[in-house]
Design an enzyme around this catalytic site. Structure first.
Site, PDB file in Angstrom:
ATOM      1  N   LYS A   1       1.466  -4.041   6.465  1.00  0.00           N
ATOM      2  CA  LYS A   1       2.140  -3.978   5.152  1.00  0.00           C
ATOM      3  C   LYS A   1       3.615  -3.605   5.319  1.00  0.00           C
ATOM      4  O   LYS A   1       4.457  -3.995   4.514  1.00  0.00           O
ATOM      5  CB  LYS A   1       1.426  -2.959   4.254  1.00  0.00           C
ATOM      6  CG  LYS A   1      -0.014  -3.322   3.945  1.00  0.00           C
ATOM      7  CD  LYS A   1      -0.107  -4.509   2.996  1.00  0.00           C
ATOM      8  CE  LYS A   1      -1.546  -4.823   2.638  1.00  0.00           C
ATOM      9  NZ  LYS A   1      -1.688  -5.922   1.705  1.00  0.00           N
TER      10      LYS A   1
ATOM     11  N   SER B   1      -2.195   3.090  10.580  1.00  0.00           N
ATOM     12  CA  SER B   1      -3.205   2.216  11.208  1.00  0.00           C
ATOM     13  C   SER B   1      -2.552   0.855  11.410  1.00  0.00           C
ATOM     14  O   SER B   1      -1.483   0.581  10.853  1.00  0.00           O
ATOM     15  CB  SER B   1      -4.432   2.052  10.308  1.00  0.00           C
ATOM     16  OG  SER B   1      -4.108   1.215   9.201  1.00  0.00           O
TER      17      SER B   1
ATOM     18  N   THR C   1       0.823  -1.207   0.000  1.00  0.00           N
ATOM     19  CA  THR C   1       0.000   0.000   0.000  1.00  0.00           C
ATOM     20  C   THR C   1       0.860   1.262   0.000  1.00  0.00           C
ATOM     21  O   THR C   1       1.977   1.266   0.536  1.00  0.00           O
ATOM     22  CB  THR C   1      -0.919   0.013   1.244  1.00  0.00           C
ATOM     23  OG1 THR C   1      -1.616   1.244   1.291  1.00  0.00           O
ATOM     24  CG2 THR C   1      -0.142  -0.134   2.547  1.00  0.00           C
TER      25      THR C   1
ATOM     26  N   TYR D   1      -3.700  -1.865  10.203  1.00  0.00           N
ATOM     27  CA  TYR D   1      -3.678  -2.479   8.865  1.00  0.00           C
ATOM     28  C   TYR D   1      -2.435  -2.047   8.091  1.00  0.00           C
ATOM     29  O   TYR D   1      -1.684  -2.879   7.561  1.00  0.00           O
ATOM     30  CB  TYR D   1      -4.946  -2.122   8.063  1.00  0.00           C
ATOM     31  CG  TYR D   1      -4.675  -2.184   6.587  1.00  0.00           C
ATOM     32  CD1 TYR D   1      -4.474  -3.410   5.963  1.00  0.00           C
ATOM     33  CD2 TYR D   1      -4.527  -1.020   5.820  1.00  0.00           C
ATOM     34  CE1 TYR D   1      -4.144  -3.476   4.607  1.00  0.00           C
ATOM     35  CE2 TYR D   1      -4.205  -1.072   4.478  1.00  0.00           C
ATOM     36  CZ  TYR D   1      -4.016  -2.297   3.879  1.00  0.00           C
ATOM     37  OH  TYR D   1      -3.668  -2.365   2.560  1.00  0.00           O
ATOM     38  N   HIS D   2      -2.191  -0.727   8.019  1.00  0.00           N
ATOM     39  CA  HIS D   2      -1.033  -0.256   7.249  1.00  0.00           C
ATOM     40  C   HIS D   2       0.272  -0.787   7.859  1.00  0.00           C
ATOM     41  O   HIS D   2       1.240  -1.053   7.141  1.00  0.00           O
ATOM     42  CB  HIS D   2      -1.026   1.275   7.171  1.00  0.00           C
ATOM     43  CG  HIS D   2      -2.091   1.842   6.266  1.00  0.00           C
ATOM     44  ND1 HIS D   2      -3.297   2.321   6.736  1.00  0.00           N
ATOM     45  CD2 HIS D   2      -2.141   1.993   4.921  1.00  0.00           C
ATOM     46  CE1 HIS D   2      -4.032   2.743   5.723  1.00  0.00           C
ATOM     47  NE2 HIS D   2      -3.361   2.560   4.605  1.00  0.00           N
TER      48      HIS D   2
END
Ligand code: NAD
Ligand code: USQ
Length: 406
Positions: A200, A194, A156, A196-197
């Protein structure tokens, strides 16, 4: 080819991990259409999360079995579907690799919503365990299989962070002078916004390790926010329709605005709307993946990182664009997220351009914007308006500011 890759246009056997999802399904069809042999691996966790959240895709998506069957009968090609949890079923996945000997793996199979990842400790832990666990299992299985498989991962743009001002974001690496004067090319510093990030960023370190230690061939695609719904392939039959997320957790900004505009729901701009983000249309996502699998890195070269973006845009400008088209007004709401209120963003996408991508830009995408709006209009009876508002807060202060408890 780009500097450290080789051009290889032969048809390939490709495992598409997460091939039932928003990006994975149209990509699977695109690859099959182009003559590649596709095997989808997905544990349907995204469909289960819809059940957990009490919402569903705005478009009525068929089951994976019906989707694949429809495509195969229509085209005479054969996509297979395997239900397997990549974070849990290591042995089954290893066996699958040994049996099928794929040329490439495209890895979409992660929990991808930042708001979902921030809902509670349970959701944070699930997102870390699922995403990092799945990625690591894939890497360990490729090594254990002994096969030379090219791994293409969907990363991302958010790994670079949005707090920085000035300067174009390069593709993955920066050149630095270390204390003592040694020059080195290192991964761009990670500033995730976040949980989520963050997964990555952790994935990126795993890739760096496995490439250095085991000489795996890995391409990491730092993708921007995807918009659109259908592609030329998913539009061929109602049963092939792609998913359309509009809810406060999974709906991404431009698709949400287009859907809100079509339904006359005021466009939910968080904060000042001064956040600038990178965007790409779903049709270009599929094209980029094929370009990536056809241009694998040479053995022994570092992780190949490409920025998979068409352009950047500011959130309030996106809202204004949709408002002008639909007459639906903007509604500025307290930002549930902890992010810079305003940020500039310039991103290099030279590598995909060199590989031949001519990306769809919003300025000339009138028809495609219309298409998303008309899909939203067509399925508006399926919309649960109560699911539109985001109920995920980054921290207690954000929740308190919005008058909620986190
Ligand atoms: P999605 O949730 O629609 O699809 C992900 C798929 O992976 C789902 O079908 C899910 O069931 C599957 N999956 C998740 N965990 C799994 C596991 N442990 N085992 C097997 N299958 C599993 O998401 P998407 O929008 O298609 O995104 C795909 C990838 O692209 C993600 O990795 C995401 O981070 C990345 N990405 C997406 C966007 C976007 O705007 N949608 C932008 C940039 C990057
Ligand atoms: N936003 C609004 N109003 C909304 C929804 C979002 O103002 O109704 C704002 C957010 O505050 C944020 C921006 O729009 O500043 C983008 O939010 P988003 O939900 O569209 O995107 P994001 O959370 O960043 O995540 C999405 C995908 C994720 C992917 C990422 C790419 O869900 O999988 O990795 O886009 S990127 O943003 O480039 O990191």
């Amino acid at each position: 080819p780009i500097s450290s890759s080789v051009s290889d246009n032969r048809p390939k056997k490709v495992l598409v991990l997460g091939g039932d999802g928003f990006c994975g399904w149209p990509t699977s069809l695109h690859l099959s259409d182009k003559g590649h042999e596709v095997i989808i691996v997905d544990n349907l966790s995204r469909r289960n999360i819809d059940t957990e959240l009490g919402c569903s895709s705005l478009t009525p998506i068929a089951t994976p079995q019906v989707r694949v069957d429809t495509w195969n009968k229509m085209t005479g090609k054969e996509i297979r579907f395997i239900n397997l949890d990549l974070a849990a079923d290591y042995d089954l996945f290893l066996q699958l690799l040994k049996q099928e000997k794929p040329d490439s793996i495209v890895h979409f199979a992660e929990q991808r919503a930042a708001p979902y990842s921030m809902k509670s400790s349970k959701h944070k832990r699930y997102t870390i365990n699922n995403n990092v666990g799945a990625t690591h299992n894939v890497l360990a299985a490729v090594v254990e299989s002994g096969l030379d498989i090219h791994l293409v991962h969907l990363g991302t743009m958010g790994v670079y962070g949005y707090g920085n001002s000035g300067g174009e974001i390069p593709e993955g690496y920066i050149d630095v002078v270390l204390p003592g004067g040694r020059e080195k090319r290192i991964l761009h510093p990670a500033y995730p916004g976040s949980i989520y990030h963050t997964t990555k960023c952790l994935d990126a370190l795993l890739f760096q390790f496995y490439v250095q230690n085991d000489q795996l061939r890995v391409t990491d695609l730092h993708q921007g926010i995807v918009w659109g719904t259908n592609t030329p392939q998913t539009a061929r039959d109602e049963r092939l329709v792609n998913r359309f997320d509009y809810d406060g957790d999974y709906g991404t900004v431009l698709n949400r605005f287009l859907m809100q505009g079509a339904l006359g729901i005021p466009l939910t701009v968080y904060g000042t709307g001064g956040q600038t983000r990178a965007l790409i249309h779903i049709t270009d996502t599929s094209k980029c993946i094929e370009l990536a699998i056809n241009n694998p890195p040479k053995a022994g070269s570092p992780v190949e990182i490409l920025n998979q973006v068409a352009e950047t845009a500011r959130v309030r400008d996106l809202a204004q664009l949709v408002s002008q088209k639909t007459g639906t007004p903007l509604q500025f709401v307290t930002n549930p997220r902890n992010e810079a209120a305003e940020n500039p963003l310039q991103v290099s996408n030279q590598k995909f351009k060199l590989l031949g991508l001519d990306p769809i830009l919003l300025d000339s995408a009138e028809g495609l914007l219309e298409e998303v709006k008309s899909i939203a209009d067509k399925y508006k009876d399926r919309c649960d308006v109560s699911a539109v508002v985001s109920k995920s807060y980054w921290n207690k202060a954000r929740a308190a500011a919005a008058g909620q408890s986190a």
